[in-house]
Design a protein around this motif. Structure first.
Motif, PDB file in Angstrom:
ATOM      1  N   THR A  49      -9.321  30.331 -20.428  1.00 17.16           N
ATOM      2  CA  THR A  49      -7.521  30.224 -19.576  1.00 17.16           C
ATOM      3  C   THR A  49      -6.761  31.801 -18.913  1.00 17.16           C
ATOM      4  O   THR A  49      -6.468  31.187 -18.895  1.00 17.16           O
ATOM      5  N   SER A  50      -7.752  32.875 -19.492  1.00  9.16           N
ATOM      6  CA  SER A  50      -6.944  33.973 -19.939  1.00  9.16           C
ATOM      7  C   SER A  50      -8.391  34.493 -19.211  1.00  9.16           C
ATOM      8  O   SER A  50      -8.374  36.402 -20.077  1.00  9.16           O
ATOM      9  N   ARG A 161      -7.893  40.036 -30.062  1.00  2.00           N
ATOM     10  CA  ARG A 161      -6.925  40.095 -28.057  1.00  2.00           C
ATOM     11  C   ARG A 161      -6.494  41.632 -28.367  1.00  2.00           C
ATOM     12  O   ARG A 161      -6.437  41.134 -26.939  1.00  2.00           O
ATOM     13  N   TYR A 219      -2.493  42.906 -17.164  1.00  5.78           N
ATOM     14  CA  TYR A 219      -2.768  41.986 -16.916  1.00  5.78           C
ATOM     15  C   TYR A 219      -3.769  41.633 -17.893  1.00  5.78           C
ATOM     16  O   TYR A 219      -4.546  42.392 -18.362  1.00  5.78           O
ATOM     17  N   ASN A 220      -3.087  40.774 -18.694  1.00  4.12           N
ATOM     18  CA  ASN A 220      -3.854  40.432 -19.993  1.00  4.12           C
ATOM     19  C   ASN A 220      -5.559  39.508 -19.361  1.00  4.12           C
ATOM     20  O   ASN A 220      -5.220  38.211 -18.643  1.00  4.12           O
ATOM     21  N   GLY A 221      -6.613  39.353 -19.932  1.00 14.18           N
ATOM     22  CA  GLY A 221      -7.806  39.262 -19.426  1.00 14.18           C
ATOM     23  C   GLY A 221      -8.786  39.586 -20.382  1.00 14.18           C
ATOM     24  O   GLY A 221      -8.724  39.595 -21.564  1.00 14.18           O
ATOM     25  N   SER A 222      -9.956  38.721 -19.945  1.00 13.25           N
ATOM     26  CA  SER A 222     -11.472  38.817 -20.697  1.00 13.25           C
ATOM     27  C   SER A 222     -12.690  40.890 -19.840  1.00 13.25           C
ATOM     28  O   SER A 222     -12.089  41.007 -19.272  1.00 13.25           O
ATOM     29  N   GLN A 230     -11.808  37.310 -24.348  1.00 13.48           N
ATOM     30  CA  GLN A 230     -10.784  37.156 -23.896  1.00 13.48           C
ATOM     31  C   GLN A 230      -9.849  38.819 -24.403  1.00 13.48           C
ATOM     32  O   GLN A 230      -8.922  38.049 -25.482  1.00 13.48           O
ATOM     33  N   ARG A 281      -0.414  33.039 -16.580  1.00 10.84           N
ATOM     34  CA  ARG A 281      -0.245  34.858 -16.656  1.00 10.84           C
ATOM     35  C   ARG A 281       0.088  34.820 -16.022  1.00 10.84           C
ATOM     36  O   ARG A 281       0.116  34.632 -15.031  1.00 10.84           O
TER      37      ARG A 281
END
Length: 357
Positions: A49-50, A161, A219-222, A230, A281
């Motif tokens: 989901t990220s 993470r 932003y937090n992602g992958s 992720q 997010r």
């Protein structure tokens, strides 16, 4: 259990083990049998989901005044040791020395490598991974770092993470050649096929970045390729960098995703992942909406000249109005004086000549 049953179980276990290769051994592609739509079947994190990249909708971002400019460390201190440029079948990768790093984030990050993503249709046909308000750029540069404060190396950090930090630079095309990118593009012909490597002269990596490192989206992602961990703190710069159309054409047409020994040659093109759902997010910005529009030196000059011309024009108008008012005031005064003299003359005429006594 008899020996026959045990033998069957062992054979089944062996078959399952050989039929399900490790994720690292799977050859993924952007299109085809293990293309983007199938990544999550072989790499579970790709269905998380990220995921990255994303479309940044600027009206839905949140300003965070605590976000300070990122600070490249040692980017210009390349020394005399050459860089390694190689074709991994998915992109062109430049390995970076460990003395390069990044400050301005919650931890110190050490540089690992940088690579590019591009399309196939030339300018204005897409090629970047991230988009802004639905609009893609022609290419995108990623500079990858790992959290060296918390983890000993890239392998340990990439599954955590808070393990990675990636700088995203959107690339557009124009008429002028970008000399900094020639440090990479001029050597692509030496790594035309997958698995080929070459040593290239070291150069100032910071020249590849935008001049303004203070305005960005966070932003937090992958990772944008399998295994899609992720674990990335993304910094996508607001300012784009420009290369020439000729440079973009070389990037899109020189490399192959196939090896030298492969009978079928496949151009390495469209190596970008489609944008992923933002889900829960929030995308933060380091600049407010009021300061989001950057003005070029030409625009600033035009504004200054416009203001000056406006002031001069206003002064001329005010002077004209004042002179007009004075003219009509004087005219009115003269009219009143003339009317008074005429009235006096008429009065004397009615009375007749005056007699001296």
């Amino acid at each position: 259990m008899d020996s026959l049953g045990l033998f069957i179980l062992l054979m089944l276990g062996c078959f399952q083990w050989t039929a399900a290769p490790a994720a690292e051994e799977i050859t993924w592609t952007y299109t085809g049998l293990v293309g983007q739509s199938e990544w999550s079947e072989y790499f579970p994190d790709c269905g998380g989901t990220s995921q990255s990249p994303i479309d940044v909708v600027t009206t839905q971002t949140k300003y965070d005044p605590s976000l300070i400019p990122v600070i490249p460390l040692g980017y210009s201190q390349h020394g005399n040791k050459p860089f390694t440029l190689y074709n991994n079948g998915h992109t062109a990768v430049i390995e970076l020395p460990e003395w390069m790093g990044l400050e301005g984030l919650p931890w110190l990050f050490t540089a690992v490598q940088m690579h590019l993503h591009w399309g196939s249709g030339g300018p204005s046909h897409g090629g970047s991974e991230h988009t802004i308000n639905g609009l893609s750029a022609d290419a995108e540069l990623h500079v990858v770092h790992y959290n060296s404060e918390l983890y000993p190396n890239m392998s340990a950090a990439m599954t955590q993470r808070d393990g990675l930090a990636v700088l995203g630079i959107l690339i557009v095309t124009g008429e002028e050649t970008n000399p900094a990118f020639n440090n990479i593009i001029n050597y692509l012909s030496r790594i035309k096929h997958a698995d080929q490597k070459v040593s290239i002269p070291a150069f100032d990596v910071q020249t590849l970045l935008p001049k303004d490192l203070g305005r960005y989206y966070r932003y937090n992602g992958s990772l944008t390729t399998p295994p899609c961990y992720q674990s990335v703190i993304w910094t996508l710069f607001h300012e784009r960098v420009q290369i020439s159309k000729a440079q973009l054409l070389k990037l899109e047409t020189i490399l192959y995703s196939s090896k030298v020994s492969d009978p079928d040659k496949m151009l390495l093109q469209d190596n970008y992942r489609t944008t992923q759902p933002l889900n829960h997010r929030v995308v933060f910005t380091s600049f407010s909406a009021e300061s989001g529009k950057e003005l070029s030196s030409g625009e600033v000059t035009a504004i200054v000249i416009g203001v000056m011309c406006g002031c001069v024009g206003l002064a001329v108008i005010v002077r004209f109005i004042v002179k007009t008012i004075r003219f009509f005031t004087l005219l009115h005064h003269e009219t009143v004086v003339d009317e008074g003299a005429g009235e006096s003359k008429r009065e004397k005429t009615r009375r007749g000549p005056e007699l001296d006594l």
